[in-house]
Design a protein around this motif. Structure first.
Motif, PDB file in Angstrom:
ATOM      1  N   THR A   1       5.531   3.733  -2.408  1.00  0.00           N
ATOM      2  CA  THR A   1       5.125   2.366  -2.059  1.00  0.00           C
ATOM      3  C   THR A   1       6.246   1.605  -1.356  1.00  0.00           C
ATOM      4  O   THR A   1       6.035   0.504  -0.873  1.00  0.00           O
ATOM      5  N   LYS A   2       7.422   2.220  -1.300  1.00  0.00           N
ATOM      6  CA  LYS A   2       8.564   1.598  -0.608  1.00  0.00           C
ATOM      7  C   LYS A   2       8.661   2.058   0.844  1.00  0.00           C
ATOM      8  O   LYS A   2       9.523   1.597   1.580  1.00  0.00           O
TER       9      LYS A   2
ATOM     10  N   ARG B   1       6.521   2.382   4.328  1.00  0.00           N
ATOM     11  CA  ARG B   1       5.293   1.952   5.002  1.00  0.00           C
ATOM     12  C   ARG B   1       4.562   3.124   5.645  1.00  0.00           C
ATOM     13  O   ARG B   1       3.331   3.185   5.620  1.00  0.00           O
ATOM     14  N   GLU B   2       5.299   4.072   6.233  1.00  0.00           N
ATOM     15  CA  GLU B   2       4.665   5.233   6.849  1.00  0.00           C
ATOM     16  C   GLU B   2       3.890   6.044   5.821  1.00  0.00           C
ATOM     17  O   GLU B   2       2.807   6.560   6.096  1.00  0.00           O
ATOM     18  N   SER B   3       4.455   6.155   4.626  1.00  0.00           N
ATOM     19  CA  SER B   3       3.786   6.875   3.551  1.00  0.00           C
ATOM     20  C   SER B   3       2.464   6.200   3.192  1.00  0.00           C
ATOM     21  O   SER B   3       1.442   6.875   2.992  1.00  0.00           O
ATOM     22  N   ILE B   4       2.450   4.871   3.135  1.00  0.00           N
ATOM     23  CA  ILE B   4       1.232   4.123   2.785  1.00  0.00           C
ATOM     24  C   ILE B   4       0.208   4.192   3.913  1.00  0.00           C
ATOM     25  O   ILE B   4      -1.001   4.321   3.662  1.00  0.00           O
ATOM     26  N   LEU B   5       0.656   4.129   5.146  1.00  0.00           N
ATOM     27  CA  LEU B   5      -0.270   4.246   6.276  1.00  0.00           C
ATOM     28  C   LEU B   5      -0.949   5.609   6.278  1.00  0.00           C
ATOM     29  O   LEU B   5      -2.152   5.720   6.535  1.00  0.00           O
ATOM     30  N   ASN B   6      -0.178   6.644   5.968  1.00  0.00           N
ATOM     31  CA  ASN B   6      -0.743   7.991   5.880  1.00  0.00           C
ATOM     32  C   ASN B   6      -1.749   8.063   4.724  1.00  0.00           C
ATOM     33  O   ASN B   6      -2.828   8.659   4.854  1.00  0.00           O
ATOM     34  N   PHE B   7      -1.411   7.425   3.606  1.00  0.00           N
ATOM     35  CA  PHE B   7      -2.319   7.408   2.449  1.00  0.00           C
ATOM     36  C   PHE B   7      -3.626   6.697   2.806  1.00  0.00           C
ATOM     37  O   PHE B   7      -4.715   7.156   2.427  1.00  0.00           O
TER      38      PHE B   7
ATOM     39  N   ALA C   1      -2.997   9.876  -6.461  1.00  0.00           N
ATOM     40  CA  ALA C   1      -1.772   9.513  -5.740  1.00  0.00           C
ATOM     41  C   ALA C   1      -0.567   9.665  -6.664  1.00  0.00           C
ATOM     42  O   ALA C   1      -0.494   9.009  -7.707  1.00  0.00           O
ATOM     43  N   ILE C   2       0.359  10.556  -6.312  1.00  0.00           N
ATOM     44  CA  ILE C   2       1.586  10.739  -7.079  1.00  0.00           C
ATOM     45  C   ILE C   2       2.636   9.796  -6.503  1.00  0.00           C
ATOM     46  O   ILE C   2       3.126  10.008  -5.383  1.00  0.00           O
ATOM     47  N   ASN C   3       2.961   8.767  -7.252  1.00  0.00           N
ATOM     48  CA  ASN C   3       3.835   7.711  -6.757  1.00  0.00           C
ATOM     49  C   ASN C   3       5.315   8.034  -7.004  1.00  0.00           C
ATOM     50  O   ASN C   3       5.655   8.926  -7.770  1.00  0.00           O
ATOM     51  N   LYS C   4       6.155   7.253  -6.310  1.00  0.00           N
ATOM     52  CA  LYS C   4       7.623   7.340  -6.425  1.00  0.00           C
ATOM     53  C   LYS C   4       8.147   8.668  -5.871  1.00  0.00           C
ATOM     54  O   LYS C   4       9.057   9.296  -6.424  1.00  0.00           O
TER      55      LYS C   4
ATOM     56  N   ASN D   1       2.973   0.993 -15.588  1.00  0.00           N
ATOM     57  CA  ASN D   1       4.206   1.210 -14.821  1.00  0.00           C
ATOM     58  C   ASN D   1       4.142   2.424 -13.903  1.00  0.00           C
ATOM     59  O   ASN D   1       5.177   2.936 -13.470  1.00  0.00           O
ATOM     60  N   ALA D   2       2.920   2.871 -13.570  1.00  0.00           N
ATOM     61  CA  ALA D   2       2.786   3.994 -12.630  1.00  0.00           C
ATOM     62  C   ALA D   2       2.934   3.539 -11.184  1.00  0.00           C
ATOM     63  O   ALA D   2       3.183   4.347 -10.294  1.00  0.00           O
ATOM     64  N   GLY D   3       2.773   2.220 -10.967  1.00  0.00           N
ATOM     65  CA  GLY D   3       2.896   1.683  -9.612  1.00  0.00           C
ATOM     66  C   GLY D   3       1.565   1.282  -8.998  1.00  0.00           C
ATOM     67  O   GLY D   3       1.435   1.200  -7.782  1.00  0.00           O
ATOM     68  N   LYS D   4       0.575   1.003  -9.838  1.00  0.00           N
ATOM     69  CA  LYS D   4      -0.745   0.613  -9.335  1.00  0.00           C
ATOM     70  C   LYS D   4      -0.679  -0.687  -8.544  1.00  0.00           C
ATOM     71  O   LYS D   4      -1.232  -0.789  -7.446  1.00  0.00           O
ATOM     72  N   SER D   5      -0.005  -1.673  -9.109  1.00  0.00           N
ATOM     73  CA  SER D   5       0.088  -2.980  -8.438  1.00  0.00           C
ATOM     74  C   SER D   5       0.908  -2.872  -7.157  1.00  0.00           C
ATOM     75  O   SER D   5       0.581  -3.511  -6.145  1.00  0.00           O
ATOM     76  N   SER D   6       1.951  -2.080  -7.195  1.00  0.00           N
ATOM     77  CA  SER D   6       2.765  -1.880  -5.989  1.00  0.00           C
ATOM     78  C   SER D   6       1.945  -1.233  -4.885  1.00  0.00           C
ATOM     79  O   SER D   6       2.075  -1.579  -3.706  1.00  0.00           O
ATOM     80  N   LEU D   7       1.079  -0.280  -5.273  1.00  0.00           N
ATOM     81  CA  LEU D   7       0.231   0.375  -4.280  1.00  0.00           C
ATOM     82  C   LEU D   7      -0.753  -0.619  -3.669  1.00  0.00           C
ATOM     83  O   LEU D   7      -0.944  -0.640  -2.446  1.00  0.00           O
ATOM     84  N   LEU D   8      -1.373  -1.458  -4.519  1.00  0.00           N
ATOM     85  CA  LEU D   8      -2.298  -2.468  -3.991  1.00  0.00           C
ATOM     86  C   LEU D   8      -1.581  -3.383  -3.000  1.00  0.00           C
ATOM     87  O   LEU D   8      -2.086  -3.634  -1.894  1.00  0.00           O
ATOM     88  N   ASN D   9      -0.412  -3.880  -3.381  1.00  0.00           N
ATOM     89  CA  ASN D   9       0.348  -4.765  -2.496  1.00  0.00           C
ATOM     90  C   ASN D   9       0.693  -4.076  -1.181  1.00  0.00           C
ATOM     91  O   ASN D   9       0.661  -4.686  -0.105  1.00  0.00           O
TER      92      ASN D   9
END
Length: 351
Positions: free
Chosen positions: A150-151, A153-159, A123-126, A19-27
């Motif tokens: 992971t909610k 998009r700009e954060s994920i693009l930067n990652f 990666a520190i999620n949420k 429940n750390a958000g691994k799957s959400s990060l992959l998606n």
């Protein structure tokens, strides 16, 4: 890109607690719903894989894994599977739920990554749920961490930009032919065509050698073993002959030491492994005794047949050479047995 074999992709394993958000990060990274996402802990039970072109880096394979803190009996098996995935990977993304940061677990898991020399990114999620004070406390304990949402998009693009910079630091796989043949030199590929050869195409190692030759400015000749004599009559000044292991002896007889000779297998052993260790293994063959235990680890994926190299040809050749009955054990895929000390010899076939 989709046809790039997984062995030629940079394998990136995504790890962390349930429940750390691994799957959400992959998606979020692949911008598809590849992995099932749920608030229920332990949703990811088996590794989920997704191949993609991570521009401008290149082809990668993301592997989403089960959480580290699953204490059930089945969970222990899943954790063991996750550990195996880590050992086989080139890079790790360690995902932490910023609301449930456990420094003890973090240090334990990071020490495991360092033990196997796996470069990683934390990666520190949420991030959207964290206040500045909490972020500051985490940053003091993990100086190089990246806060993500992971909610967003700009954060994920930067990652992804940061991830690509980290991946670019990884050592590139060495060339198959560079240093063996001078620029503008000529190589001859001798390719046997038998029942194992795929109809209408070359096998992957042959294609990769051709591409490597082109990348290094080499001239390429290709012929079947049955046309080798004629090809040699018509072409001179060959710098290197490369052939398949199964016809190596026959090709060597035709060449009569006129040109250097190697095999596709040796080229890849040189590129991916340690040739000195290979030579030690070859030297040990003469010490094998009756019923010596030999592991043949097949990491290539194909259906076996009566002419299969790993399960038929290699055992047959070894027993013929030694005049002894040997005890062969076979493993498939990337999972090696843990009891390697039980074997007198390990033969790595494919991959």
């Amino acid at each position: 890109m989709q046809n790039t074999p997984n062995s030629n992709r940079t394998n990136i394993v995504i790890i962390g607690s349930t429940n750390a958000g691994k799957s959400s990060l992959l998606n979020s990274i692949v911008e598809q719903n590849i992995a099932i996402v749920s608030d229920i802990e332990g949703t990811t039970t088996d590794s989920v894989r997704k191949a993609m072109e991570l521009l401008p880096f290149g082809p990668v394979l993301f592997i989403d894994t089960a959480g580290f803190n699953d204490e059930t009996e089945l969970g222990k098996l899943r954790i063991e599977k996750t550990i195996n995935e880590i050992k086989k990977s080139d890079f790790a993304i360690y995902v932490i739920d910023g609301n449930n940061f456990n420094e003890i677990d973090y240090k334990k898991n990071i020490s495991f990554l360092r033990k196997y020399s796996i470069p990683f990114l934390v990666a520190i999620n949420k991030e959207e749920t964290l206040n500045e004070e909490v972020k500051k406390e985490i940053k003091e304990k993990i100086k190089d961490c990246i806060f993500i949402s992971t909610k967003n998009r700009e954060s994920i693009l930067n990652f992804k930009e940061i991830l690509i910079k980290k991946l670019n630091i990884l050592e590139e796989e060495p060339s198959l032919l560079k240093g063996l043949v001078p620029y503008g030199g000529k190589i001859l590929l001798v390719v046997p065509i038998d029942s194992e050869a795929p109809k209408g195409r070359l096998i992957l190692p042959q294609v990769q050698v051709i591409r490597d030759a082109l990348d290094n400015g080499l001239n390429i000749l290709i012929c079947r073993d049955v046309e080798l004599e004629k090809t040699l009559e018509e072409n001179k000044n060959i710098d290197l002959v490369v052939t398949d292991s199964q016809v190596f002896k026959e090709v060597d007889k035709v060449l009569k030491d006129r040109y250097p000779l190697t095999s596709f297998s040796i080229l890849f052993a040189r590129q991916k492994g340690d040739l000195n260790k290979l030579l030690e293994g070859i030297e040990n063959i003469k010490n094998l005794k009756e019923n010596s235990k030999i592991l043949i680890a097949e990491t290539c994926t194909h259906n076996t047949s009566h002419e299969d190299i790993g399960r038929v040809k290699i055992p047959r050749l070894l027993e013929k050479k030694l005049g002894k009955k040997l005890n062969f054990v076979f493993s498939a895929g990337k999972d090696f047995p843990n009891n390697l000390e039980e074997f007198d010899l390990v033969i790595h076939c494919g991959g």
